[in-house]
Design a protein around this motif. Structure first.
Motif, short mmCIF file in Angstrom:
data_model
loop_
_atom_site.label_atom_id
_atom_site.label_comp_id
_atom_site.label_asym_id
_atom_site.label_seq_id
_atom_site.Cartn_x
_atom_site.Cartn_y
_atom_site.Cartn_z
N ALA A 253 36.75 48.27 86.08
CA ALA A 253 37.93 48.39 85.20
C ALA A 253 37.51 48.76 83.78
O ALA A 253 36.52 48.23 83.26
CB ALA A 253 38.71 47.09 85.21
N GLU A 254 38.27 49.63 83.17
CA GLU A 254 38.00 50.05 81.79
C GLU A 254 39.11 49.53 80.89
O GLU A 254 40.21 50.08 80.85
CB GLU A 254 37.91 51.58 81.72
N PRO A 255 38.85 48.44 80.18
CA PRO A 255 39.91 47.84 79.35
C PRO A 255 40.29 48.72 78.17
O PRO A 255 39.50 49.54 77.70
CB PRO A 255 39.28 46.53 78.88
N HIS A 256 41.51 48.54 77.71
CA HIS A 256 42.01 49.27 76.55
C HIS A 256 43.00 48.36 75.83
O HIS A 256 43.48 47.37 76.41
CB HIS A 256 42.68 50.58 76.99
N PRO A 257 43.33 48.63 74.59
CA PRO A 257 44.30 47.78 73.88
C PRO A 257 45.67 47.81 74.58
O PRO A 257 46.09 48.84 75.10
CB PRO A 257 44.38 48.44 72.50
N VAL A 258 46.33 46.66 74.59
CA VAL A 258 47.67 46.57 75.17
C VAL A 258 48.58 45.81 74.21
O VAL A 258 48.12 45.07 73.34
CB VAL A 258 47.65 45.85 76.54
N THR A 259 49.88 46.00 74.39
CA THR A 259 50.87 45.28 73.61
C THR A 259 51.21 43.99 74.33
O THR A 259 51.52 44.01 75.54
CB THR A 259 52.14 46.11 73.43
N VAL A 260 51.12 42.87 73.63
CA VAL A 260 51.46 41.57 74.22
C VAL A 260 52.69 41.00 73.53
O VAL A 260 52.93 41.24 72.34
CB VAL A 260 50.27 40.58 74.13
N VAL A 261 53.47 40.26 74.31
CA VAL A 261 54.72 39.66 73.84
C VAL A 261 54.78 38.22 74.35
O VAL A 261 53.99 37.82 75.20
CB VAL A 261 55.94 40.47 74.36
N TRP B 106 49.85 48.30 85.92
CA TRP B 106 50.57 47.43 86.85
C TRP B 106 49.71 47.10 88.07
O TRP B 106 49.68 45.95 88.52
CB TRP B 106 51.87 48.09 87.26
N ARG B 107 48.99 48.07 88.61
CA ARG B 107 48.20 47.77 89.81
C ARG B 107 47.05 46.82 89.47
O ARG B 107 46.71 45.94 90.26
CB ARG B 107 47.69 49.05 90.47
N TRP B 108 46.45 46.98 88.28
CA TRP B 108 45.39 46.05 87.88
C TRP B 108 45.97 44.65 87.64
O TRP B 108 45.35 43.64 87.99
CB TRP B 108 44.70 46.54 86.62
N LEU B 109 47.14 44.60 87.04
CA LEU B 109 47.80 43.32 86.80
C LEU B 109 48.09 42.61 88.12
O LEU B 109 47.85 41.41 88.27
CB LEU B 109 49.10 43.55 86.02
N GLN B 110 48.59 43.36 89.10
CA GLN B 110 48.88 42.76 90.40
C GLN B 110 47.60 42.25 91.09
O GLN B 110 47.62 41.22 91.75
CB GLN B 110 49.58 43.78 91.29
N LEU B 111 46.51 42.98 90.92
CA LEU B 111 45.24 42.55 91.52
C LEU B 111 44.77 41.24 90.90
O LEU B 111 44.42 40.29 91.61
CB LEU B 111 44.19 43.64 91.34
N ARG C 125 48.73 37.49 100.73
CA ARG C 125 49.59 38.67 100.93
C ARG C 125 49.60 39.54 99.68
O ARG C 125 49.54 40.78 99.76
CB ARG C 125 51.01 38.24 101.29
N MET C 126 49.70 38.89 98.53
CA MET C 126 49.68 39.63 97.26
C MET C 126 48.38 40.42 97.13
O MET C 126 48.38 41.56 96.65
CB MET C 126 49.82 38.65 96.09
N LEU C 127 47.28 39.81 97.56
CA LEU C 127 45.98 40.46 97.44
C LEU C 127 45.92 41.71 98.33
O LEU C 127 45.44 42.77 97.90
CB LEU C 127 44.88 39.47 97.82
N ARG C 128 46.41 41.60 99.55
CA ARG C 128 46.42 42.76 100.45
C ARG C 128 47.28 43.89 99.87
O ARG C 128 46.90 45.06 99.90
CB ARG C 128 46.91 42.35 101.83
N ALA C 129 48.44 43.51 99.35
CA ALA C 129 49.34 44.52 98.77
C ALA C 129 48.72 45.17 97.54
O ALA C 129 48.80 46.39 97.34
CB ALA C 129 50.69 43.89 98.42
N ALA C 130 48.09 44.34 96.70
CA ALA C 130 47.48 44.87 95.47
C ALA C 130 46.35 45.85 95.80
O ALA C 130 46.22 46.90 95.17
CB ALA C 130 46.95 43.73 94.61
N LEU C 131 45.54 45.51 96.77
CA LEU C 131 44.42 46.37 97.13
C LEU C 131 44.88 47.70 97.69
O LEU C 131 44.20 48.73 97.55
CB LEU C 131 43.51 45.67 98.13
N SER C 132 46.05 47.72 98.32
CA SER C 132 46.55 48.97 98.89
C SER C 132 46.84 50.01 97.79
O SER C 132 46.85 51.20 98.06
CB SER C 132 47.83 48.71 99.71
N ALA C 133 47.06 49.54 96.57
CA ALA C 133 47.31 50.47 95.45
C ALA C 133 46.04 51.16 94.98
O ALA C 133 46.11 52.11 94.18
CB ALA C 133 47.96 49.71 94.29
#
Length: 282
Positions: free
Chosen positions: A169-177, A244-249, A273-281
């Motif tokens: 993964a290559e991190p980058h700045p994000v907006t947080v709330v 979103w896909r990294w967040l789900q993973l 189940r979440m892990l299987r779905a996340a990996l499919s992305a």
């Protein structure tokens, strides 16, 4: 229920009796997974929710911070109840009680109108501030990698693949709330068709899309009308495809490992189940 059966220690009971003289416990609403005790308490001042926990509970400081600094906007709109008393040393919160019923397990759980309301309320919460965080993704990725070192039941081949992905993964700045952290019907109270939110124990500043992860997995995949209603209420879709896909993973790893640690097999199965779905992305 008597105070001696409430699960609170002597200092916690003394604090509650001091700020709510003559109070009695009506019901124990605790989930039983952590050491947090959640009690419906009644006194001459009305009905309250008392939350108490031990010294190592990480949810307590987050909920206290949320109530002291970030829930005011929701309180003003009647979306949540105010914190009325807190003892940091004894680790007790007293919150006004919201009347109504939990959405979970009722028809409200899959009501398009309730999901639309949930979108509106969450947008109100998110819109209070937005900060650019250059380190958030790197910190969260490192946390997910550490979780894989803890005891869990994720199969070895999946662990290897997840580790490889996270390390790439290559991190980058994000907006947080301001985020709730557990936004779904388990923390929604419905009273006279109006939605209210409870439990800020997972509060933190995060990307807005974080609060959509559990709804997406638990409801929207099977009932897209609920996703549409939520987005209508929220005003737009805060999800960006790659983030979103990294967040789900990361969320899937956290769910599977945490649920195993606290002994919740149903939640652990959900994490798997979440892990299987996340990996499919990927």
């Amino acid at each position: 229920m008597r105070w001696g059966d409430s699960g609170l220690d002597a200092a916690q009971v003394a604090f509650v009796e001091r700020v709510l003289p003559g109070s009695v416990v009506v019901t124990d609403d605790s989930w039983g997974l952590l050491d947090t005790r959640v009690l419906h308490v009644r006194s001459s001042h009305g009905d309250h929710t008392v939350k108490a926990c031990g010294p190592d509970n990480t949810h307590f400081p987050r909920e206290l911070l949320a109530h002291r600094s970030w829930t005011g906007e929701l309180v003003r709109h009647g979306d949540t109840a105010p914190l009325t008393h807190a003892d940091v040393e004894a680790r007790v919160l007293v919150i006004d009680r919201i009347p109504g019923r939990l959405a979970l397990g009722t028809d409200d759980e899959t009501s398009s109108d309730l999901h639309r309301q949930a979108g509106r309320i969450l947008r109100r919460f998110h819109d209070q501030t937005a900060i650019t965080d250059p380190d958030h993704l790197a910190v969260e990725t490192a946390k997910a990698l550490r979780l894989l070192d803890a005891p869990h039941r994720i199969d070895p081949a999946t662990v290897r693949r997840v580790r490889s992905l996270l390390r790439s993964a290559e991190p980058h700045p994000v907006t947080v709330v301001p985020t709730h952290g557990d936004w779904h019907p388990r923390n929604w109270i419905v009273h006279e068709d109006r939605l209210h939110v409870i439990d800020f124990g997972r509060f933190a500043l995060r990307p807005a899309a974080t609060d959509l992860t559990r709804l997406a997995v638990l409801y929207w995949e099977r009932k897209p009308r609920l996703e549409q209603a939520f987005i209508e209420g929220y005003g737009d879709d805060p999800r960006e495809a790659d983030d979103w896909r990294w967040l789900q993973l990361r969320e899937a790893v956290g769910t599977a490992v945490w649920a195993f640690a606290v002994g919740d097999p149903a939640f652990e199965a959900q994490g798997q189940r979440m892990l299987r779905a996340a990996l499919s992305a990927f």
